[in-house]
Scaffold this motif. Structure first.
Motif, PDB file in Angstrom:
ATOM      1  N   ALA A  70       0.944  -1.325   0.189  1.00  0.00           N
ATOM      2  CA  ALA A  70      -0.321  -0.063   0.327  1.00  0.00           C
ATOM      3  C   ALA A  70       0.453   1.545  -0.343  1.00  0.00           C
ATOM      4  O   ALA A  70       0.529   1.895  -0.859  1.00  0.00           O
ATOM      5  N   ALA A  71       1.957   1.115   1.351  1.00  0.00           N
ATOM      6  CA  ALA A  71       2.700   2.248   1.383  1.00  0.00           C
ATOM      7  C   ALA A  71       3.511   2.548  -0.564  1.00  0.00           C
ATOM      8  O   ALA A  71       4.223   3.536  -1.175  1.00  0.00           O
ATOM      9  N   GLU A  96       0.796   3.987  -2.798  1.00  0.00           N
ATOM     10  CA  GLU A  96       0.909   6.419  -2.691  1.00  0.00           C
ATOM     11  C   GLU A  96       2.171   5.984  -2.679  1.00  0.00           C
ATOM     12  O   GLU A  96       1.689   7.424  -4.010  1.00  0.00           O
ATOM     13  N   LEU A  97       3.312   5.986  -3.117  1.00  0.00           N
ATOM     14  CA  LEU A  97       4.374   6.496  -3.026  1.00  0.00           C
ATOM     15  C   LEU A  97       4.761   6.580  -4.421  1.00  0.00           C
ATOM     16  O   LEU A  97       4.837   8.193  -4.588  1.00  0.00           O
ATOM     17  N   LEU A 148       2.274   6.417  -6.878  1.00  0.00           N
ATOM     18  CA  LEU A 148       1.211   7.886  -7.025  1.00  0.00           C
ATOM     19  C   LEU A 148       1.652   8.850  -6.775  1.00  0.00           C
ATOM     20  O   LEU A 148       1.181   9.569  -7.679  1.00  0.00           O
ATOM     21  N   ALA A 149       1.775   9.351  -6.020  1.00  0.00           N
ATOM     22  CA  ALA A 149       2.394  10.882  -5.668  1.00  0.00           C
ATOM     23  C   ALA A 149       3.758  11.786  -6.692  1.00  0.00           C
ATOM     24  O   ALA A 149       4.890  12.678  -6.359  1.00  0.00           O
ATOM     25  N   LEU A 208      -7.207   4.216  -3.315  1.00  0.00           N
ATOM     26  CA  LEU A 208      -6.937   5.025  -4.504  1.00  0.00           C
ATOM     27  C   LEU A 208      -6.817   4.572  -5.619  1.00  0.00           C
ATOM     28  O   LEU A 208      -5.707   4.763  -6.616  1.00  0.00           O
ATOM     29  N   TYR A 241      -2.531   2.615   6.848  1.00  0.00           N
ATOM     30  CA  TYR A 241      -3.533   2.137   6.060  1.00  0.00           C
ATOM     31  C   TYR A 241      -5.121   1.184   6.900  1.00  0.00           C
ATOM     32  O   TYR A 241      -4.604   0.057   7.737  1.00  0.00           O
ATOM     33  N   ILE A 284      -7.036  -1.370  -0.925  1.00  0.00           N
ATOM     34  CA  ILE A 284      -7.298  -0.607   0.155  1.00  0.00           C
ATOM     35  C   ILE A 284      -8.197  -0.280   0.459  1.00  0.00           C
ATOM     36  O   ILE A 284      -8.441   0.886  -0.444  1.00  0.00           O
ATOM     37  N   ARG A 313      -7.626   4.535   4.652  1.00  0.00           N
ATOM     38  CA  ARG A 313      -6.630   5.710   4.757  1.00  0.00           C
ATOM     39  C   ARG A 313      -6.222   6.445   5.398  1.00  0.00           C
ATOM     40  O   ARG A 313      -7.619   7.104   5.753  1.00  0.00           O
ATOM     41  N   PHE A 365       3.263  11.559   3.736  1.00  0.00           N
ATOM     42  CA  PHE A 365       1.921  10.836   3.852  1.00  0.00           C
ATOM     43  C   PHE A 365       1.141  12.078   5.170  1.00  0.00           C
ATOM     44  O   PHE A 365       0.924  12.620   5.952  1.00  0.00           O
TER      45      PHE A 365
END
Length: 360
Positions: free
Chosen positions: A14-15, A18-19, A21-22, A50, A136, A148, A151, A174
């Motif tokens: 999950a991390a 997210e990272l 996608l950022a 997400l 998450y 996910i 969040r 985050f």
């Protein structure tokens, strides 16, 4: 930014999603190559909050020396009982004293154990911060996909006095993470050590008989379980008060995280069953599940160590630990005790000094 995510389970996947996608370059490391193999051909599949799709991290490796070679920071998203081992491994691999490390999560005493293990190998500690709980609610329905469903909206974070750079970075990487003051506050805000042990222990026979075929937070959240949870939560709040922290009930904490309804009464423990992210989660299938292995030995045990330093009695936590040890029938098991956290013989004033707070 080039970021190493250590751990490719639910939280690590999950991390990494997210990272990535950022816009960050993410190298995903796992101790076992077999954990990474499902991601090798088509990347990490993701669904839920997400969005839905697949992405390829910039790197996948089970070679730690290779993993740390060209990254600027690390996010440790392993089960918390692995913190000591990964701290030693990073120190031995030459992580150094300048690159930040973020424990997602630290849970209770995570920073203390990580610091103690790292310094046993290499004296100078890198900037180190922790979250109170995993960012998450996530599960892998298949080995190559992470779902996910939750969040954290407001996520407690803190660092040791030397770790401000890690804390600042955690709050940037985050969104929703915020400075909670000190790592005593984050450690005592670990919701899992309150919401898992009562139901896991009182429902142990049901878990064993059915292989966990019931919903933990709905069918397993009986009035008796909630009475025990409320009493355990009161012990946690009392220990926090002894260190100068006014913490909400676990329902209030979960309301801030977003895992119970926003209008939930902070004194109504039935709200846990109403949280959309938790509603469908099944119970443990065996007594080797992480609710037993992690949330007792690495949640309640360090909690009672901190409580003893504070001079606060914790009969409910003590009883749950004793029952779990007997029920699992494993004899001596790995725990995050005073020695692992570097707290043997520690006084209240010494603990406050270690986290950078003046004693009162």
């Amino acid at each position: 930014m080039r970021i190493l995510v250590i751990g490719a389970g639910n939280g690590g996947a999950a991390a990494a999603v997210e990272l990535s996608l950022a816009g960050h370059e993410v190298c995903l490391y796992a101790r076992s190559a077999s954990t990474l193999d499902p991601f090798a051909s088509e990347g990490i599949g993701f669904e839920g909050l997400l969005g839905e799709g697949r992405l390829r991290p910039s790197g996948l490796t089970s070679d730690l020396a290779m993993a740390i070679a060209d990254v600027e920071a690390a996010v440790v998203a392993l089960p918390v009982y692995a913190h000591g081992a990964v701290a030693r491994a990073l120190a031995e691999a030459g992580w150094g004293a300048t690159r930040p490390i973020i424990l997602n999560p630290g849970h209770t005493g995570g920073v203390f154990e990580f610091e103690t293990a790292y310094r046993a190998v290499r004296g100078e500690l890198p900037p180190l911060a922790e979250f109170s709980t995993l960012a998450y609610v996530a599960r892998k329905p298949r080995p190559d996909v992470v779902n996910i469903t939750g969040r954290a909206k407001a996520l407690r974070a803190a660092s040791l006095p030397s770790g401000r750079a890690a804390l600042d970075l955690a709050c940037v990487l985050f969104p929703g993470a915020y400075d909670s003051g000190d790592v005593i506050a984050t450690g005592l805000s670990n919701v899992n050590m309150i919401v898992h042990p009562p139901g896991a222990m009182l429902g142990a026979s049901w878990s064993e008989a059915t292989g966990g075929d019931f919903t933990f937070y709905v069918e397993g959240m009986t009035p008796g379980v909630m009475h025990v949870m409320r009493a355990l939560d009161a012990e946690r709040i009392a220990v926090a008060a002894a260190f100068g922290h006014v913490l909400p009930t676990v329902i209030g904490e979960m309301r801030a995280l977003g895992t119970v309804p926003a209008d939930a009464d902070p004194d109504d423990y039935r709200a846990i069953a109403a949280g959309a992210a938790n509603r469908l989660i099944k119970a443990p299938d065996t007594l080797d599940h992480r609710y037993y292995v992690e949330d007792f030995g690495h949640g309640l045990v360090p909690f009672t160590v901190i409580a003893q330093i504070a001079g606060v009695a914790t009969p409910v936590a003590d009883a749950l630990i004793a029952l779990c040890t007997i029920a699992r029938g494993r004899g001596e098991v790995a725990t995050r005790g005073a020695a692992e956290m570097g707290l043997v013989g520690c006084s209240r004033d010494a603990l406050l000094a270690r986290v950078g707070v003046a004693s009162t």
